[in-house]
Scaffold this motif. Structure first.
Motif, PDB file in Angstrom:
ATOM      1  N   ALA A 291       0.813  -1.213   0.000  1.00  0.00           N
ATOM      2  CA  ALA A 291       0.000   0.000   0.000  1.00  0.00           C
ATOM      3  C   ALA A 291       0.849   1.266   0.000  1.00  0.00           C
ATOM      4  N   VAL A 292       1.981   1.219   0.701  1.00  0.00           N
ATOM      5  CA  VAL A 292       2.807   2.412   0.887  1.00  0.00           C
ATOM      6  C   VAL A 292       3.758   2.636  -0.282  1.00  0.00           C
ATOM      7  N   GLY A 293       4.303   1.536  -0.826  1.00  0.00           N
ATOM      8  CA  GLY A 293       5.327   1.651  -1.851  1.00  0.00           C
ATOM      9  C   GLY A 293       6.705   1.408  -1.275  1.00  0.00           C
ATOM     10  N   ASN A 294       7.732   1.615  -2.110  1.00  0.00           N
ATOM     11  CA  ASN A 294       9.102   1.285  -1.687  1.00  0.00           C
ATOM     12  C   ASN A 294       9.749   2.341  -0.816  1.00  0.00           C
ATOM     13  N   GLY A 295       9.040   3.424  -0.540  1.00  0.00           N
ATOM     14  CA  GLY A 295       9.532   4.411   0.423  1.00  0.00           C
ATOM     15  C   GLY A 295      10.379   5.519  -0.143  1.00  0.00           C
ATOM     16  N   GLY A 296      10.483   5.608  -1.469  1.00  0.00           N
ATOM     17  CA  GLY A 296      11.314   6.655  -2.048  1.00  0.00           C
ATOM     18  C   GLY A 296      10.854   8.058  -1.693  1.00  0.00           C
ATOM     19  N   ASP A 297       9.546   8.237  -1.498  1.00  0.00           N
ATOM     20  CA  ASP A 297       9.016   9.555  -1.149  1.00  0.00           C
ATOM     21  C   ASP A 297       8.725   9.705   0.339  1.00  0.00           C
ATOM     22  N   ILE A 298       9.092   8.702   1.125  1.00  0.00           N
ATOM     23  CA  ILE A 298       8.871   8.753   2.576  1.00  0.00           C
ATOM     24  C   ILE A 298      10.090   9.365   3.249  1.00  0.00           C
ATOM     25  N   ASP A 299       9.875  10.467   3.961  1.00  0.00           N
ATOM     26  CA  ASP A 299      10.982  11.176   4.602  1.00  0.00           C
ATOM     27  C   ASP A 299      11.311  10.625   5.980  1.00  0.00           C
ATOM     28  N   GLU A 300      10.295  10.173   6.692  1.00  0.00           N
ATOM     29  CA  GLU A 300      10.514   9.626   8.033  1.00  0.00           C
ATOM     30  C   GLU A 300       9.629   8.412   8.256  1.00  0.00           C
ATOM     31  N   ILE A 301      10.166   7.438   8.989  1.00  0.00           N
ATOM     32  CA  ILE A 301       9.379   6.297   9.437  1.00  0.00           C
ATOM     33  C   ILE A 301       9.446   6.275  10.955  1.00  0.00           C
ATOM     34  N   ILE A 302       8.281   6.332  11.596  1.00  0.00           N
ATOM     35  CA  ILE A 302       8.249   6.257  13.057  1.00  0.00           C
ATOM     36  C   ILE A 302       7.498   4.996  13.471  1.00  0.00           C
ATOM     37  N   LEU A 303       7.962   4.396  14.549  1.00  0.00           N
ATOM     38  CA  LEU A 303       7.437   3.119  15.022  1.00  0.00           C
ATOM     39  C   LEU A 303       6.979   3.272  16.469  1.00  0.00           C
ATOM     40  N   MET A 304       5.836   2.705  16.775  1.00  0.00           N
ATOM     41  CA  MET A 304       5.249   2.839  18.122  1.00  0.00           C
ATOM     42  C   MET A 304       4.628   1.511  18.517  1.00  0.00           C
ATOM     43  N   GLY A 305       3.970   1.489  19.675  1.00  0.00           N
ATOM     44  CA  GLY A 305       3.237   0.305  20.112  1.00  0.00           C
ATOM     45  C   GLY A 305       4.050  -0.610  20.999  1.00  0.00           C
ATOM     46  N   GLY A 306       3.353  -1.343  21.870  1.00  0.00           N
ATOM     47  CA  GLY A 306       4.028  -2.265  22.781  1.00  0.00           C
ATOM     48  C   GLY A 306       4.896  -3.288  22.083  1.00  0.00           C
ATOM     49  N   PRO A 307       4.448  -3.911  20.970  1.00  0.00           N
ATOM     50  CA  PRO A 307       5.259  -4.938  20.290  1.00  0.00           C
ATOM     51  C   PRO A 307       6.247  -4.368  19.265  1.00  0.00           C
ATOM     52  N   HIS A 308       6.601  -3.091  19.361  1.00  0.00           N
ATOM     53  CA  HIS A 308       7.407  -2.469  18.312  1.00  0.00           C
ATOM     54  C   HIS A 308       8.729  -3.193  18.068  1.00  0.00           C
ATOM     55  N   LYS A 309       9.355  -3.721  19.151  1.00  0.00           N
ATOM     56  CA  LYS A 309      10.642  -4.405  18.982  1.00  0.00           C
ATOM     57  C   LYS A 309      10.507  -5.686  18.163  1.00  0.00           C
ATOM     58  N   VAL A 310       9.354  -6.335  18.267  1.00  0.00           N
ATOM     59  CA  VAL A 310       9.126  -7.592  17.553  1.00  0.00           C
ATOM     60  C   VAL A 310       9.071  -7.347  16.047  1.00  0.00           C
ATOM     61  N   TYR A 311       8.572  -6.185  15.641  1.00  0.00           N
ATOM     62  CA  TYR A 311       8.367  -5.883  14.222  1.00  0.00           C
ATOM     63  C   TYR A 311       9.492  -5.046  13.612  1.00  0.00           C
ATOM     64  N   LYS A 312      10.378  -4.504  14.430  1.00  0.00           N
ATOM     65  CA  LYS A 312      11.380  -3.567  13.914  1.00  0.00           C
ATOM     66  C   LYS A 312      12.301  -4.205  12.874  1.00  0.00           C
ATOM     67  N   LYS A 313      12.732  -5.427  13.101  1.00  0.00           N
ATOM     68  CA  LYS A 313      13.659  -6.073  12.177  1.00  0.00           C
ATOM     69  C   LYS A 313      13.044  -6.190  10.784  1.00  0.00           C
ATOM     70  N   ALA A 314      11.819  -6.667  10.696  1.00  0.00           N
ATOM     71  CA  ALA A 314      11.159  -6.822   9.400  1.00  0.00           C
ATOM     72  C   ALA A 314      10.930  -5.466   8.742  1.00  0.00           C
ATOM     73  N   LEU A 315      10.603  -4.449   9.539  1.00  0.00           N
ATOM     74  CA  LEU A 315      10.392  -3.108   8.999  1.00  0.00           C
ATOM     75  C   LEU A 315      11.691  -2.539   8.439  1.00  0.00           C
ATOM     76  N   GLN A 316      12.796  -2.734   9.153  1.00  0.00           N
ATOM     77  CA  GLN A 316      14.082  -2.228   8.683  1.00  0.00           C
ATOM     78  C   GLN A 316      14.541  -2.961   7.427  1.00  0.00           C
ATOM     79  N   GLU A 317      14.271  -4.269   7.349  1.00  0.00           N
ATOM     80  CA  GLU A 317      14.613  -5.030   6.152  1.00  0.00           C
ATOM     81  C   GLU A 317      13.831  -4.534   4.937  1.00  0.00           C
ATOM     82  N   ALA A 318      12.589  -4.142   5.152  1.00  0.00           N
ATOM     83  CA  ALA A 318      11.760  -3.662   4.048  1.00  0.00           C
ATOM     84  C   ALA A 318      12.173  -2.274   3.582  1.00  0.00           C
TER      85      ALA A 318
END
Length: 355
Positions: A291-318
């Motif tokens: 839905a978002v795309g490859n992030g070329g036009d995204i200036d910042e990515i912010i991460l929140m939520g209790g399980p944020h550490k569980v998802y951070k690795k996959a988000l950084q890989e993407a």
């Protein structure tokens, strides 16, 4: 002075503000979104030795108990509602009334509530549920007005409030991806500053509950004698213990056990949960990236939520070229941002009415 409060009622936890501040930030109280139907005639089995930190609320003909110690009255029939009927369920209403009771205000001028992105279409229904007078344990609480926002926007508002005026001025011109993995859903919004792009925002039923379900399937193979594997033990291993899990009175390394418990004793137990975790987190990120795309036009990515550490690795890989920013106090950031946003919304609403 207007009474403005926020309640973030999620599938996993319920958080609320009471108007008290510390270091200019609202103090957030959080308890598990566990709802237990109780028989009031059996209340007080502890004979007054220790009272539970809970509140009992009546919904139609049923009595429910919610609060910090709700797990003490939970049985195997107690469960969270993890679907789109959530806000119309008696469990949701019990948690909402419980939060209003804890807030301890007879009248609230504006109550800010959050919804997962996929439930955004139910915002008018939620507003009708909460606005009005509510009787809770003999106490009357009136909610005069309500403002409903999507939950990731709350985290973005908290982030905007934490970076100072110069940072906020810069943020207003940036494209921001705000990622909010919760217990039930995995949500995200794309915004230009604080203006949300609906077409690139969304949510999936791939939150922490899906991770726990995936992991529990592996653990059942390692503990075949436990036909009803305790999901709450897995949940505690992620957020409370972090490097071990307690099963049947013994501590095992987590998320990988190679035949020895935490005391170094050999055991007939081996498991590696990393694959089961990544199956869910990568699926969630893939859905989002579609839905978002490859992030070329995204200036910042912010991460929140209790399980944020569980998802951070996959988000950084993407998004390997982006620096992932973790919001301050990620567990309570959404509720804090809702509170700050509510203050601004109420002031703007009053200015509009005066004009």
């Amino acid at each position: 002075m207007a009474v403005i409060r926020a309640v973030e009622l999620g599938f996993g936890t319920t958080s609320f503000t009471t108007g008290e501040y510390k270091n200019q930030n609202p103090i957030i109280t959080t308890f598990s979104s566990l709802v237990s139907q109780v028989d009031p005639t059996k209340d007080g089995l502890s004979a007054g030795l220790n009272s539970r930190d809970t509140v009992q609320v009546k919904i139609k003909d049923s009595v429910y108990e919610v609060g910090a110690d709700a797990a003490l009255v939970a049985d195997k029939k107690s469960a969270r509602v993890l679907n789109n009927t959530y806000i119309s369920s008696e469990q949701y209403q019990a948690l909402l009334l419980g939060a209003l009771y804890y807030i301890n205000e007879p009248s609230i001028d504006l109550l800010v509530l959050g919804l997962p992105v996929e439930n955004w279409g139910k915002r008018d229904e939620l507003k009708k549920i909460v606005v009005g007078k509510h009787e809770i344990n003999g106490r009357i609480v009136e909610v005069k007005d309500a403002w409903v926002i999507v939950q990731p926007l709350g985290g973005l508002l908290a982030h905007a409030n934490s970076i100072g005026q110069d940072g906020y001025n810069e943020l207003r011109g940036l494209n921001v991806l705000s990622v909010d993995p919760g217990y039930g859903t995995f949500d995200w919004i794309v915004s230009h500053g604080l203006k949300v792009n609906d077409s690139r925002s969304g949510g999936e039923d791939l939150g922490m509950s899906a991770v726990l379900d995936s992991v529990s399937k592996v653990m059942r193979l390692s503990f075949p004698m436990l036909t009803d594997f305790p999901i709450e033990k897995l949940d505690e291993a992620f957020w409370k213990h972090k490097d071990h899990i307690r099963i049947a009175g013994r501590k095992y390394p987590f998320p990988v056990c190679e035949g020895k418990d935490c005391d170094g004793d050999e055991v007939d137990v081996s498991f590696d949960l990393r694959g089961a975790i990544e199956t869910v987190t990568r699926a969630a990120i893939t859905k989002m990236k579609n839905a978002v795309g490859n992030g070329g036009d995204i200036d910042e990515i912010i991460l929140m939520g209790g399980p944020h550490k569980v998802y951070k690795k996959a988000l950084q890989e993407a998004y390997p070229n982006h620096k992932i920013k973790i919001v301050k106090n990620p567990l309570s950031a959404v509720c804090a941002g809702m509170h700050f946003g509510g203050i601004q919304y109420y002031q703007a609403l009053n200015k509009f009415k005066a004009a």
